[in-house]
Scaffold this active site. Structure first.
Site, mmCIF file in Angstrom:
data_model
loop_
_atom_site.group_PDB
_atom_site.id
_atom_site.type_symbol
_atom_site.label_atom_id
_atom_site.label_comp_id
_atom_site.label_asym_id
_atom_site.label_seq_id
_atom_site.Cartn_x
_atom_site.Cartn_y
_atom_site.Cartn_z
ATOM 1 N N ASP A 102 19.597 -48.749 5.918
ATOM 2 C CA ASP A 102 18.255 -48.347 5.545
ATOM 3 C C ASP A 102 17.979 -47.008 6.206
ATOM 4 O O ASP A 102 18.583 -46.667 7.225
ATOM 5 C CB ASP A 102 17.242 -49.408 5.997
ATOM 6 C CG ASP A 102 15.877 -49.168 5.343
ATOM 7 O OD1 ASP A 102 14.917 -49.848 5.709
ATOM 8 O OD2 ASP A 102 15.791 -48.277 4.465
ATOM 9 N N ASP A 275 17.634 -58.254 1.103
ATOM 10 C CA ASP A 275 17.926 -58.336 2.541
ATOM 11 C C ASP A 275 16.704 -58.937 3.215
ATOM 12 O O ASP A 275 15.574 -58.734 2.732
ATOM 13 C CB ASP A 275 18.189 -56.948 3.141
ATOM 14 C CG ASP A 275 16.884 -56.293 3.553
ATOM 15 O OD1 ASP A 275 16.259 -55.635 2.689
ATOM 16 O OD2 ASP A 275 16.456 -56.471 4.719
ATOM 17 N N CYS A 313 25.683 -79.404 2.957
ATOM 18 C CA CYS A 313 25.943 -77.995 3.271
ATOM 19 C C CYS A 313 27.375 -77.837 3.769
ATOM 20 O O CYS A 313 27.849 -78.638 4.574
ATOM 21 C CB CYS A 313 24.946 -77.516 4.342
ATOM 22 S SG CYS A 313 25.227 -75.833 4.882
ATOM 23 N N CYS A 315 28.532 -75.422 5.626
ATOM 24 C CA CYS A 315 28.651 -74.461 6.738
ATOM 25 C C CYS A 315 29.273 -75.113 7.963
ATOM 26 O O CYS A 315 29.308 -76.342 8.101
ATOM 27 C CB CYS A 315 27.277 -73.859 7.066
ATOM 28 S SG CYS A 315 26.305 -74.783 8.274
ATOM 29 N N CYS A 318 26.932 -77.655 9.783
ATOM 30 C CA CYS A 318 26.704 -78.935 9.110
ATOM 31 C C CYS A 318 27.980 -79.756 8.976
ATOM 32 O O CYS A 318 27.931 -80.983 8.916
ATOM 33 C CB CYS A 318 26.104 -78.702 7.722
ATOM 34 S SG CYS A 318 24.447 -78.002 7.823
ATOM 35 N N HIS A 344 24.016 -71.615 9.909
ATOM 36 C CA HIS A 344 23.518 -72.445 8.805
ATOM 37 C C HIS A 344 22.587 -71.649 7.879
ATOM 38 O O HIS A 344 22.730 -71.674 6.657
ATOM 39 C CB HIS A 344 22.789 -73.692 9.320
ATOM 40 C CG HIS A 344 22.053 -74.382 8.218
ATOM 41 N ND1 HIS A 344 22.677 -75.180 7.282
ATOM 42 C CD2 HIS A 344 20.742 -74.314 7.855
ATOM 43 C CE1 HIS A 344 21.787 -75.592 6.391
ATOM 44 N NE2 HIS A 344 20.607 -75.094 6.709
HETATM 45 C C1 LIG Z 1 10.198 -57.404 5.488
HETATM 46 N N1 LIG Z 1 9.646 -56.621 4.412
HETATM 47 C C2 LIG Z 1 10.102 -55.399 4.133
HETATM 48 N N2 LIG Z 1 9.489 -54.585 3.253
HETATM 49 C C3 LIG Z 1 10.174 -53.430 3.261
HETATM 50 C C4 LIG Z 1 9.925 -52.222 2.586
HETATM 51 C C5 LIG Z 1 10.771 -51.131 2.836
HETATM 52 C C6 LIG Z 1 10.502 -49.827 2.234
HETATM 53 O O1 LIG Z 1 9.539 -49.631 1.469
HETATM 54 N N3 LIG Z 1 11.325 -48.796 2.567
HETATM 55 C C7 LIG Z 1 12.393 -48.965 3.409
HETATM 56 N N4 LIG Z 1 13.172 -47.885 3.673
HETATM 57 N N5 LIG Z 1 12.697 -50.153 3.965
HETATM 58 C C8 LIG Z 1 11.873 -51.249 3.724
HETATM 59 C C9 LIG Z 1 12.127 -52.479 4.400
HETATM 60 C C10 LIG Z 1 13.269 -52.617 5.370
HETATM 61 C C11 LIG Z 1 14.496 -53.146 4.716
HETATM 62 O O2 LIG Z 1 14.476 -54.527 4.788
HETATM 63 C C12 LIG Z 1 11.256 -53.557 4.171
HETATM 64 N N6 LIG Z 1 11.193 -54.810 4.698
HETATM 65 ZN ZN LIG Z 2 24.637 -75.848 7.061
#
Ligand SMILES: CNc1nc2cc3c(=O)[nH]c(N)nc3c(CCO)c2[nH]1
Ligand SMILES: [Zn+2]
Length: 378
Positions: A102, A275, A313, A315, A318, A344
């Site tokens: 990121d 993510d 599961c 994993c 588990c 897990h």
């Molecule tokens: C937990 N929520 C979340 N909203 C996001 C929104 C953004 C975003 O708008 N821009 C960038 N560069 N990263 C973001 C990230 C980090 C990655 O998980 C976010 N993470």
């Molecule tokens: Zn598990």
């Protein structure tokens, strides 16, 4: 399948395997220098060049394909030049799968006490030592080229929620200018640069942001500015406005999402990549994810429960350990307890995305979604 012919810089070619006619859900394959990966996919978060409490070998074993790392953190410590000298992030952390970094656009606004945002970039104080720091599209791209991830993100502003229309408009327009500067600064071949759609919670700004970034022609698109505290229906509404404007033959990455119910809805709208720190973060306070919802394995109710967290599961936790044992470890502050809940939760989400992919390929995603949502209590 739709190949990705003619893209000068792209390595993350997107070949769509199957698209279910009724809406956006699709199963695809993402081509990167470190392999070809299946989507929909969940990417474990390894903020500081490690997915907390698990090893690269365990990540590989549980089916992780691409993991996420943060430029903001690695830029502040240990420095991205150092990582470059170590041979790049893959070598440094001994991970030969895919890596996505990121850009720092989110962490700057959510971690360090923010100093000031100008056209040039963002000035902030390091959350580590309070020193004054500055990130711009050029600095963020250079840092990501040093780290050497397979997919890197344009430098953006994640608009806070709620935000005034006027602020969201100006910020989104600036993020688009920053995306163009990110593109110009990105000179490393063999690395795909994704843009990030913003627009706050405003339908028209979301459409403008998506259209502007698509005309700049990126190999993939992040959808940012969501999962920032807005109600889930608002997030879904923004997806409905945004995803159809993005090219079908390019990957869509919903940033920072999320829980299984959000994943299954977002896949329906046509999202391919996710993510979220949630599975690893809640694991460290003793909460396990299951298909019926959360199980706080630390609770006294499990003191003599000799069944695994989830007997279906596959994993490591588990297959070999009981709830009673894991609860005992957590109560005793034993590190192995955190490792087992983390293993897990990661396995659960990785397996969940694999199950969604299978359902799409067999054209039964809608019933998969219905059955899952009926059983899962948020
Ligand atoms: C937990 N929520 C979340 N909203 C996001 C929104 C953004 C975003 O708008 N821009 C960038 N560069 N990263 C973001 C990230 C980090 C990655 O998980 C976010 N993470
Ligand atoms: Zn598990």
């Amino acid at each position: 399948t739709c190949a990705f012919a003619g893209q000068k810089k792209v390595l993350a070619a997107y070949e769509e395997a199957v698209k279910c006619g009724y809406s956006g859900a699709r199963a695809g394959r993402l081509h990167t220098p470190h392999g070809v990966f299946d989507t929909p996919m969940f990417m474990p978060v390894g903020t500081q060049a490690t997915v907390k409490a698990v090893s690269p070998r365990e990540l590989k074993e549980m089916g992780a394909q691409i993991i996420l790392s943060n430029t903001y953190h690695l830029y502040l410590r240990p420095g991205t030049e150092l990582v470059a000298e170590a041979g790049g992030l893959h070598r440094f952390m001994d991970w030969d799968g895919g890596i996505l970094t990121d850009s720092g656009g989110f962490q700057v606004f959510s971690l360090g006490p923010l100093r000031k945002i100008t056209e040039e970039g963002a000035a902030f104080r390091s959350h580590i030592d309070g020193s004054t720091q500055f990130l711009s599209p050029e600095i963020a791209i250079k840092a990501q080229m040093n780290l050497g991830a397979d997919i890197i993100m344009a430098f953006d502003e994640c608009i806070p929620y709620p935000a005034e229309y006027q602020y969201a408009k100006l910020s989104t327009e600036r993020t688009t200018r920053w995306a163009e500067r990110s593109q110009k600064a990105h000179t490393r071949s063999g690395q795909a640069l994704f843009a990030i759609v913003q627009g706050g919670m405003y339908q028209d700004l979301r459409r403008v942001s998506a259209n502007d970034l698509v005309s700049l022609d990126f190999p993939g698109y992040g959808i940012g500015g969501l999962s920032v505290g807005e109600p889930k229906p608002v997030m879904y509404e923004m997806l409905e406005q945004t995803v159809p404007l993005l090219p079908e033959n390019k990957p869509r990455y919903l940033m920072g999402v999320g829980t299984p119910d959000c994943l299954v809805e977002a896949v329906r709208y046509g999202i391919d990549m996710f993510d979220c720190v949630f599975p690893t973060r809640v694991a460290r306070n003793g909460t396990a994810m299951t298909k019926s919802g959360r199980l706080v394995v630390k609770n006294a109710a499990y003191a003599k429960d000799f069944l695994p967290i989830d007997e279906n599961c596959g994993c490591y936790a588990c297959q070999n350990f009981s709830r009673a044992y894991i609860r005992h470890l957590l109560k005793a502050d034993e590190i192995f307890g955190l490792r087992l809940t983390t293993i897990h939760n990661l396995y659960f989400l990785l397996d969940f995305t694999k199950k969604m992919r299978q359902a799409i390929l067999e054209d039964r995603f809608l019933s998969f979604r219905e059955e899952f949502l009926a059983q899962y209590c948020k």
